[in-house]
Design a protein around this motif. Sequence first.
Motif, PDB file in Angstrom:
ATOM      1  N   THR A   1       0.848  -1.190   0.000  1.00  0.00           N
ATOM      2  CA  THR A   1       0.000   0.000   0.000  1.00  0.00           C
ATOM      3  C   THR A   1       0.884   1.241   0.000  1.00  0.00           C
ATOM      4  N   LEU A   2       0.629   2.146  -0.929  1.00  0.00           N
ATOM      5  CA  LEU A   2       1.395   3.381  -1.046  1.00  0.00           C
ATOM      6  C   LEU A   2       0.451   4.573  -0.939  1.00  0.00           C
ATOM      7  N   GLU A   3       0.863   5.567  -0.153  1.00  0.00           N
ATOM      8  CA  GLU A   3       0.104   6.802   0.035  1.00  0.00           C
ATOM      9  C   GLU A   3       0.836   7.929  -0.681  1.00  0.00           C
ATOM     10  N   ALA A   4       0.195   8.525  -1.695  1.00  0.00           N
ATOM     11  CA  ALA A   4       0.870   9.493  -2.562  1.00  0.00           C
ATOM     12  C   ALA A   4       1.381  10.713  -1.797  1.00  0.00           C
ATOM     13  N   SER A   5       0.660  11.177  -0.789  1.00  0.00           N
ATOM     14  CA  SER A   5       1.097  12.382  -0.079  1.00  0.00           C
ATOM     15  C   SER A   5       2.408  12.156   0.669  1.00  0.00           C
ATOM     16  N   LYS A   6       2.696  10.915   1.024  1.00  0.00           N
ATOM     17  CA  LYS A   6       3.980  10.619   1.674  1.00  0.00           C
ATOM     18  C   LYS A   6       5.140  10.672   0.682  1.00  0.00           C
ATOM     19  N   TYR A   7       4.824  10.750  -0.592  1.00  0.00           N
ATOM     20  CA  TYR A   7       5.844  10.887  -1.634  1.00  0.00           C
ATOM     21  C   TYR A   7       5.826  12.295  -2.230  1.00  0.00           C
ATOM     22  N   GLY A   8       5.162  13.230  -1.541  1.00  0.00           N
ATOM     23  CA  GLY A   8       5.256  14.633  -1.913  1.00  0.00           C
ATOM     24  C   GLY A   8       4.098  15.235  -2.662  1.00  0.00           C
TER      25      GLY A   8
ATOM     26  N   CYS B   1     -15.332  21.034   4.966  1.00  0.00           N
ATOM     27  CA  CYS B   1     -14.168  21.885   4.764  1.00  0.00           C
ATOM     28  C   CYS B   1     -12.915  21.202   5.292  1.00  0.00           C
ATOM     29  N   PHE B   2     -11.797  21.468   4.632  1.00  0.00           N
ATOM     30  CA  PHE B   2     -10.510  21.030   5.189  1.00  0.00           C
ATOM     31  C   PHE B   2      -9.501  22.149   4.979  1.00  0.00           C
ATOM     32  N   SER B   3      -8.491  22.164   5.825  1.00  0.00           N
ATOM     33  CA  SER B   3      -7.466  23.194   5.748  1.00  0.00           C
ATOM     34  C   SER B   3      -6.580  22.962   4.537  1.00  0.00           C
ATOM     35  N   ALA B   4      -6.276  24.032   3.821  1.00  0.00           N
ATOM     36  CA  ALA B   4      -5.381  23.938   2.666  1.00  0.00           C
ATOM     37  C   ALA B   4      -3.919  23.984   3.072  1.00  0.00           C
ATOM     38  N   ASP B   5      -3.661  24.094   4.388  1.00  0.00           N
ATOM     39  CA  ASP B   5      -2.277  24.180   4.857  1.00  0.00           C
ATOM     40  C   ASP B   5      -1.651  22.812   5.105  1.00  0.00           C
ATOM     41  N   LYS B   6      -2.288  21.775   4.608  1.00  0.00           N
ATOM     42  CA  LYS B   6      -1.749  20.417   4.672  1.00  0.00           C
ATOM     43  C   LYS B   6      -2.220  19.683   3.425  1.00  0.00           C
ATOM     44  N   PRO B   7      -1.735  18.474   3.172  1.00  0.00           N
ATOM     45  CA  PRO B   7      -2.218  17.754   1.983  1.00  0.00           C
ATOM     46  C   PRO B   7      -3.732  17.621   1.988  1.00  0.00           C
ATOM     47  N   GLY B   8      -4.337  17.800   0.828  1.00  0.00           N
ATOM     48  CA  GLY B   8      -5.787  17.759   0.727  1.00  0.00           C
ATOM     49  C   GLY B   8      -6.353  16.361   0.774  1.00  0.00           C
ATOM     50  N   TRP B   9      -7.671  16.315   0.869  1.00  0.00           N
ATOM     51  CA  TRP B   9      -8.362  15.027   0.821  1.00  0.00           C
ATOM     52  C   TRP B   9      -8.147  14.393  -0.553  1.00  0.00           C
TER      53      TRP B   9
ATOM     54  N   ILE C   1      10.439  12.453   2.148  1.00  0.00           N
ATOM     55  CA  ILE C   1      10.215  13.468   1.122  1.00  0.00           C
ATOM     56  C   ILE C   1       9.365  14.584   1.730  1.00  0.00           C
ATOM     57  N   PRO C   2       9.717  15.842   1.504  1.00  0.00           N
ATOM     58  CA  PRO C   2       8.964  16.950   2.108  1.00  0.00           C
ATOM     59  C   PRO C   2       7.475  16.896   1.789  1.00  0.00           C
ATOM     60  N   VAL C   3       6.670  17.238   2.780  1.00  0.00           N
ATOM     61  CA  VAL C   3       5.221  17.272   2.609  1.00  0.00           C
ATOM     62  C   VAL C   3       4.838  18.522   1.822  1.00  0.00           C
ATOM     63  N   THR C   4       3.910  18.367   0.890  1.00  0.00           N
ATOM     64  CA  THR C   4       3.403  19.496   0.115  1.00  0.00           C
ATOM     65  C   THR C   4       1.956  19.760   0.501  1.00  0.00           C
ATOM     66  N   SER C   5       1.658  20.966   0.893  1.00  0.00           N
ATOM     67  CA  SER C   5       0.280  21.298   1.252  1.00  0.00           C
ATOM     68  C   SER C   5      -0.530  21.632   0.004  1.00  0.00           C
TER      69      SER C   5
ATOM     70  N   ALA D   1      -2.346  24.220  -0.366  1.00  0.00           N
ATOM     71  CA  ALA D   1      -2.141  25.638  -0.652  1.00  0.00           C
ATOM     72  C   ALA D   1      -0.819  25.885  -1.373  1.00  0.00           C
ATOM     73  N   ALA D   2       0.233  25.211  -0.943  1.00  0.00           N
ATOM     74  CA  ALA D   2       1.537  25.401  -1.568  1.00  0.00           C
ATOM     75  C   ALA D   2       1.515  24.953  -3.025  1.00  0.00           C
ATOM     76  N   ALA D   3       0.830  23.856  -3.298  1.00  0.00           N
ATOM     77  CA  ALA D   3       0.772  23.352  -4.670  1.00  0.00           C
ATOM     78  C   ALA D   3       0.097  24.347  -5.596  1.00  0.00           C
ATOM     79  N   LEU D   4      -0.929  25.052  -5.090  1.00  0.00           N
ATOM     80  CA  LEU D   4      -1.689  25.984  -5.923  1.00  0.00           C
ATOM     81  C   LEU D   4      -1.275  27.434  -5.699  1.00  0.00           C
ATOM     82  N   GLU D   5      -0.197  27.623  -4.903  1.00  0.00           N
ATOM     83  CA  GLU D   5       0.349  28.959  -4.626  1.00  0.00           C
ATOM     84  C   GLU D   5      -0.698  29.867  -3.974  1.00  0.00           C
ATOM     85  N   TRP D   6      -1.410  29.321  -2.991  1.00  0.00           N
ATOM     86  CA  TRP D   6      -2.365  30.093  -2.199  1.00  0.00           C
ATOM     87  C   TRP D   6      -1.663  30.626  -0.951  1.00  0.00           C
ATOM     88  N   PRO D   7      -2.215  31.665  -0.347  1.00  0.00           N
ATOM     89  CA  PRO D   7      -1.685  32.115   0.937  1.00  0.00           C
ATOM     90  C   PRO D   7      -2.070  31.143   2.048  1.00  0.00           C
ATOM     91  N   ALA D   8      -1.361  31.224   3.158  1.00  0.00           N
ATOM     92  CA  ALA D   8      -1.671  30.367   4.300  1.00  0.00           C
ATOM     93  C   ALA D   8      -3.026  30.733   4.884  1.00  0.00           C
TER      94      ALA D   8
END
Length: 528
Positions: free
Chosen positions: A329-336, A401-409, A364-368, A370-377
């Motif tokens: 089982t592989l989780e894509a967010s753990k690979y960035g 709703c979920f926070s965009a400051d971490k990986p999305g659903w 591998i660094p976590v990508t939120s 918001a960061a992927a879409l260049e949104w503000p925090a």
Amino acid sequence: MQREQQLAVVEEAARRLAAYADRVRAAHANGTATREDVEDADLFATEAATAADDCHWLLQEQPKGWQWIFDCSVASARAEIGARVAADLEAEGWMTPERYARLDDDTRRILADYAAPWPPLWLFRPAPGALPRVINLFAGPGGWCEGIRAVLGVDLDMVGVDLSEDACATARAAGYRRIVASVTDLDPEHPALRWVVGLILSPPCQAFSPAGRRKGHEQAAIDLIRDVLLHVGAHAGFAMILDPKDNSWIRVPRSDYTWEEIREPLVELKDKRAGLMAEVAIWPLAMLAAGGRIEWVAMEQSSALPEEIETALRDQFEQAAWRHVEFTTLEASKYGTATRRRRRFLMAVRAGSPVIPTTPTEPIPVTSYAAALEWPAGEEVNTRGERPIDPATGRPKGGNCFSADKPGWCLTTKSRTWKRQSDGLRLNPPDAGRLIGFRADYPWQGSRSSAIEQAADVVSPVISAVVIGRLLGRYWEQPVREHLHRLYKTPLPEQHQVGPADLTPGGPVAAGRAEIPAQQPETLSRSA
């Protein structure tokens, strides 16, 4: 006129097979063919001549049901012509793209008809230096392809199959080959697949996924799929029985069933998509039974795939003497990637064992989101519109709703309703693709809803690179990190050197061969 043209095809097949029988008799006279070769050639020629005579009679008398018999004879004749033309050309030397382009139009038409729907060059043994041939079933818009070519940096001679016109249009726009067809309508023992070495499958997951109706988890469905899988190996000739004479294990000869008959019980499933898991065993074992050179298989499915089905698949591969079969089982967010995507993967290798792990040497660094879409925090993503406020929590009911400051659903087909909470900015296809690891300019086709559905169903290119890198013996970590850096500006380690792009060529795929070296006839015959 059409029937007369079809009759001419049958007559041409008879002439070609008669000429072939003459050549075999001449070869026997020169000592380069056996008596059995002559007998086989004479039998083919006699059957073709009889078929031509029968078609003449059918066309003249037109008895009840004659059209079906006539059409079968024509189809068989076309195949015989294609087989003879391909065999004669192969006997003259390697079939390269340049040589194929020099063939006359009529010969190319015959080969294209015989190879359809696959590339005509696939009828021939790969020439030295040719790329490895791979088929991608349930291929979708190109997640596997993008991960292999754009992320991992590997070139393959790959053709994908999918039933979705829009998904195939997307893949083609990105430069990948697609056949629009149902996988179950194609023949896994097609002669054009003899030299295919890799098989990738992503059967639909809705019958097993928590986001679907989970009809594939009903015990009756699991039992039915397991029973069909049990018959796959037996029909392909890989079932083993104990010989009472000397207590040794021997293989049972192939059954007389067709693959359509093997699949037939699956029509009883409440969700027919669950039955497509049988293709994971049908295709590689059928290809081997037909004399193919398949070396590795990769499959992606819901992380909720029932263990009983996994076990049944493992049993079929191991019964057919595949050396390495693993599920992970592989989780894509753990690979960035910027959204979560948890999937179950099968990696099977016929000879050898993978040596490249699926775990990175360092996290591998976590990508939120918001960061992927260049949104503000501080932004949030609304997934279900305006909903009543729960007085106990002060937040909308239903977890919309979920926070965009971490990986999305995880993206689903319903993600077309997602929007930024602060201003209502809706999710668009390019952003949906970026969230799962596609480049920003990936050419999504179809309506907005269709494109987002494609992105929701696809394998992340990042995970594709990890899985295929493991199977091909290619170090995937550095290419993945560089891809994430280009995509999200993810920081790279100051000194990041995982290893060479290729392992030492030679030996089994999983022991280090990234490509088929030279693909000389003797090399491939040893791997058969």
